[in-house]
Each structure stands twice: as C-alpha cells, then as structure tokens.
Motif scaffolding. Sequence first.
Motif, PDB file in Angstrom:
ATOM      1  N   ASN A 156       0.826  -1.214   0.000  1.00 46.25           N
ATOM      2  CA  ASN A 156       0.000   0.000   0.000  1.00 46.25           C
ATOM      3  C   ASN A 156       0.862   1.268   0.000  1.00 46.25           C
ATOM      4  O   ASN A 156       0.410   2.337  -0.364  1.00 46.25           O
ATOM      5  N   THR A 157       2.117   1.150   0.432  1.00 45.26           N
ATOM      6  CA  THR A 157       3.117   2.194   0.226  1.00 45.26           C
ATOM      7  C   THR A 157       4.257   1.543  -0.528  1.00 45.26           C
ATOM      8  O   THR A 157       4.955   0.685   0.010  1.00 45.26           O
ATOM      9  N   PHE A 158       4.444   1.924  -1.775  1.00 42.80           N
ATOM     10  CA  PHE A 158       5.375   1.217  -2.650  1.00 42.80           C
ATOM     11  C   PHE A 158       6.802   1.247  -2.119  1.00 42.80           C
ATOM     12  O   PHE A 158       7.343   2.296  -1.807  1.00 42.80           O
ATOM     13  N   ILE A 159       7.399   0.046  -2.009  1.00 43.82           N
ATOM     14  CA  ILE A 159       8.803  -0.102  -1.616  1.00 43.82           C
ATOM     15  C   ILE A 159       9.501  -0.882  -2.723  1.00 43.82           C
ATOM     16  O   ILE A 159       9.063  -1.982  -3.077  1.00 43.82           O
ATOM     17  N   PRO A 160      10.585  -0.350  -3.309  1.00 44.83           N
ATOM     18  CA  PRO A 160      11.282  -1.032  -4.407  1.00 44.83           C
ATOM     19  C   PRO A 160      12.101  -2.218  -3.912  1.00 44.83           C
ATOM     20  O   PRO A 160      13.326  -2.156  -3.774  1.00 44.83           O
ATOM     21  N   ILE A 161      11.423  -3.324  -3.669  1.00 45.58           N
ATOM     22  CA  ILE A 161      12.036  -4.500  -3.069  1.00 45.58           C
ATOM     23  C   ILE A 161      13.153  -5.080  -3.931  1.00 45.58           C
ATOM     24  O   ILE A 161      14.161  -5.583  -3.411  1.00 45.58           O
ATOM     25  N   GLN A 162      13.002  -5.007  -5.254  1.00 44.82           N
ATOM     26  CA  GLN A 162      13.984  -5.634  -6.129  1.00 44.82           C
ATOM     27  C   GLN A 162      15.381  -5.052  -5.925  1.00 44.82           C
ATOM     28  O   GLN A 162      16.377  -5.784  -5.918  1.00 44.82           O
ATOM     29  N   GLU A 163      15.470  -3.755  -5.752  1.00 52.85           N
ATOM     30  CA  GLU A 163      16.771  -3.117  -5.546  1.00 52.85           C
ATOM     31  C   GLU A 163      17.420  -3.618  -4.254  1.00 52.85           C
ATOM     32  O   GLU A 163      18.620  -3.885  -4.217  1.00 52.85           O
ATOM     33  N   VAL A 164      16.631  -3.744  -3.201  1.00 56.24           N
ATOM     34  CA  VAL A 164      17.156  -4.200  -1.913  1.00 56.24           C
ATOM     35  C   VAL A 164      17.694  -5.625  -2.037  1.00 56.24           C
ATOM     36  O   VAL A 164      18.806  -5.939  -1.572  1.00 56.24           O
ATOM     37  N   LEU A 165      16.915  -6.519  -2.656  1.00 57.02           N
ATOM     38  CA  LEU A 165      17.327  -7.918  -2.770  1.00 57.02           C
ATOM     39  C   LEU A 165      18.522  -8.076  -3.695  1.00 57.02           C
ATOM     40  O   LEU A 165      19.423  -8.890  -3.430  1.00 57.02           O
ATOM     41  N   ALA A 166      18.548  -7.321  -4.792  1.00 59.64           N
ATOM     42  CA  ALA A 166      19.679  -7.414  -5.723  1.00 59.64           C
ATOM     43  C   ALA A 166      20.975  -6.974  -5.044  1.00 59.64           C
ATOM     44  O   ALA A 166      22.036  -7.557  -5.281  1.00 59.64           O
ATOM     45  N   ASP A 167      20.901  -5.960  -4.180  1.00 60.49           N
ATOM     46  CA  ASP A 167      22.087  -5.450  -3.491  1.00 60.49           C
ATOM     47  C   ASP A 167      22.629  -6.433  -2.457  1.00 60.49           C
ATOM     48  O   ASP A 167      23.809  -6.363  -2.095  1.00 60.49           O
ATOM     49  N   THR A 168      21.776  -7.325  -1.945  1.00 62.51           N
ATOM     50  CA  THR A 168      22.198  -8.216  -0.858  1.00 62.51           C
ATOM     51  C   THR A 168      22.295  -9.687  -1.264  1.00 62.51           C
ATOM     52  O   THR A 168      22.681 -10.523  -0.451  1.00 62.51           O
ATOM     53  N   LEU A 169      21.961 -10.012  -2.507  1.00 64.38           N
ATOM     54  CA  LEU A 169      21.942 -11.418  -2.943  1.00 64.38           C
ATOM     55  C   LEU A 169      23.297 -12.091  -2.751  1.00 64.38           C
ATOM     56  O   LEU A 169      23.389 -13.169  -2.146  1.00 64.38           O
ATOM     57  N   SER A 170      24.355 -11.493  -3.251  1.00 62.35           N
ATOM     58  CA  SER A 170      25.682 -12.112  -3.172  1.00 62.35           C
ATOM     59  C   SER A 170      26.113 -12.320  -1.724  1.00 62.35           C
ATOM     60  O   SER A 170      26.688 -13.369  -1.382  1.00 62.35           O
ATOM     61  N   ALA A 171      25.829 -11.347  -0.875  1.00 66.53           N
ATOM     62  CA  ALA A 171      26.209 -11.469   0.533  1.00 66.53           C
ATOM     63  C   ALA A 171      25.450 -12.600   1.211  1.00 66.53           C
ATOM     64  O   ALA A 171      26.023 -13.358   2.003  1.00 66.53           O
TER      65      ALA A 171
END
Length: 315
Positions: A156-171
């Motif tokens: 209901n309040t847009f959060i760009p989840i893809q950017e967060v997950l892409a930044d932390t995937l390798s870690a």
Amino acid sequence: MQAEQFFSNKRNVRRTKKIAHLLDSQEAVAFFPAGIIVDTPSSQSNLLAFPLSNGQWLQISQDHLTNRERYLLSVFSDDEEVYISHPWYQFLVKGIGPMPQQLSPMQWIHVHHSVSALEEKEELQAWLEVMRSLLPNRVADFQLTAHDIVFVLVQNTFIPIQEVLADTLSAMEFDFGLKLTILVGQMWSHVTDGDWAKLFRAEHELFIAWQQRFQSSRVISFGQVFLWGQGQEISLRPLRNQLAQMISQQDQLADSILVLWEEAAVVTKAAQRLYVHRNTLQYRLEKWLDISGLQLRNLTDLAVCYQVVLEDSNS
C-alpha cells in the motif's frame, strides 16, 4: 550499511543434516507406482502430496492408497514436512478458505533455495531471519516445497524491493552457503477472492519454468519472466487478464501506454502526442507505479503493459 557488515553476525551458521529421510523421485515411483511426480501440488482435495529430496512432490490419490502404502507414507513423512496447514498456502495454493488478511496491492516474492527446509533447518532459519528483516512490508511467508518459499507482501506504500534484494543477494549466498533464485512478483490489486489462487499459481508456475530453464543465482522481475514466457508453452492468460483489468481502472492509461511505446518511453514526446502537459502524463506514470510497481519509463515494464493493452484491444 555495507552488506558485509549486515551479515557479519550470520557467518558461523552451522549446516545440519538430520531428521526424516526424504525419498527421491525414483524411490517414490518404486514405492508408490500409482503416484506421479509434480513440481507444484494440485489443489484437488482428494490428492495427497509429499515433498521429495529434489524439491518436487509425490502426488497420489487417497483412493489409490493401499494399507501398505499408508504405512510407508507414515514412515517417510513427519509433521514438519506438511506445509499445507499454513493459511496462506491453503488460500493461494489450494484455493481454500478466505484470505487470511485483506491486502491490496499484494505482492509475492518467490524464492528457490538450494538448501532443504527439512534437512538443513538451522541454516534456513537463519537466512529467513535476514530475509524477513529486508522486507519491512512482509505480512507472512510459507514453505511451498522443501526448496521453495513464498513471501507475502502488502504494497500500500510502494517499496522497491527488487533493488534491496539485488544489493544483498551475493552477501546472503556467501554467508549462508546457498544458491538463490528470486522472483519479485507483480503487485496485484482489484482481484476477486476467487481469482487469487489462479493468479498465484500462474505466476509461480512461470517462475518455476524460468528457474528450471536457467538455474542461475539472480533476482529477476515479473516483467523479465513475463516477456520470456511469451515464447514458452505456459499459460499467461490469468496474468494478462488481471493486468488488463488493472490498466482499465486507470483513466486514459491504455492510450498513454500505446503512445509511450511508439515514442520509446520519451515522456515529453508522448505528452505532446497525447495533447497533455508533461506533468499530467508524469502523474499518470507515478500513480501506475504506486499501484502496480511497473515503471513505464523502463522499456521492459513498458513492453509488458504494451502487449497487454494491444491484445486486449484486439480481443
């Protein structure tokens, strides 16, 4: 905060190999010749489904079980292998019961992980804690198979989840010694209760088909897998139909999408063609982003919406 610092307290997670023996597909067919091997359990109430070691399921009709087979199933399964009691599993996978919590827009994060939820519980649980901390709008998560989990988000309040997950995937993969394939699903709204399960199954089946084809560690968007699915033998109709309905709910959005496509997503040129102020068109795009998560200045997302509008206008 750097990813290395964020995950530093998770580096000593211990691998565990324990509990019940999971059958592989060959053993399952040998023990239960009337059963079939499937990627996703059926929603039919007379079918039983049991997880296998490779992440697939043994599916068998209750009517076909002999006393010997019932005994074998009790040996090879335990209570922790049964995911179907989760209310979101019941609602989205089986299509049973009311929505556990009224959400709109709703979004699903589909994750295929290399560790078994049944044999490496401590490691998976530690990773789950990190994932949950990365998703502030998470409402619930449930295990779909031994190697697949779904996170339910409210947007209901847009959060760009893809950017967060892409930044932390390798870690995450490094710290927990696992391999992850993650689909950031579409944000869905204006869905009737009876259509949620069909929509979820269509999106998840598309993800599974993509994951089995490429088997790569990455975070992918709905737009990427939707466009890939155009050339596959996969039914995209529930996804197309719902997107078409969402677009139709927005004033003059369909016309804006067609013109934006013709102008290669250049907002100024599209506004001139539509005889509206640039800010007016920009407002439409931002409103659609908040509702759907689709960025019409991004050519992948624009291509998805363009194909939906084009097919809808020709039908």
